[in-house]
Design a protein around this motif. Structure first.
Motif: not given
Length: 165
Positions: A13, A15, A32-34, A36, A71, A81-84
């Protein structure tokens, strides 16, 4: 103006680290980002990257600063794109920031170890630059990459937004 560093292992992932200056090993913000590293590189190929990090307005988060939100829902170029997740700097992160101390602007790969069966897992890709930090209100902040090459079309912005539910 702040120093912003995007970094991550080739198969891991991304950062995002914000520092007052390049000599500080204690980040103002570490997320931290989700997404890649390979996904971010693909998005950057388009020449324009907008990352929006949103948190809902909840009573327990209303009074805290945006940099303290634990979060975030993450959107990259308009796609969920998910979560950070906000993180504290680990010893590994501090060592990496120390190694980048002399770098004000640039991108590259840091070899982090040796003797690994999978050498790509040891390499950390990074992109460090100055960012304009804009505070719109207590519910919005943004970081805009200041591109040293005025002819380059690539732009990167990261937005922190507290949204109404």
């Amino acid at each position: 103006m702040v120093i912003g560093t995007l970094f991550g292992r080739r198969k891991g992932h991304v950062w995002f680290c914000v520092q007052h200056d390049r000599l500080s090993v204690k980040p103002l913000l570490l997320l931290e980002l989700s997404i890649t590293t390979s996904q971010l590189v693909h998005e950057m190929d388009s020449g324009l990257v907008r990352v929006a990090l949103e948190c809902p307005t909840r009573a327990e988060l209303k009074s805290c600063s945006l940099k303290s939100v634990p979060v975030w829902a993450m959107f990259c170029n308009g796609k969920k794109s998910g979560f950070a997740v906000r993180r504290s700097a680990s010893e590994e992160t501090r060592v990496m920031l120390k190694r980048l101390e002399s770098t004000t602007v640039g991108a590259g790969v840091l070899p982090c170890g040796s003797g690994s069966v999978e050498p790509d897992l040891d390499e950390v890709m990074y992109m460090r630059a100055s960012y304009e930090h804009v505070v719109g209100s207590s519910d919005s902040e943004s970081f805009h990459l200041i591109n040293p090459d005025a002819n380059s079309a690539q732009e990167l912005s990261i937005f922190l937004l507290r949204t109404s539910s």
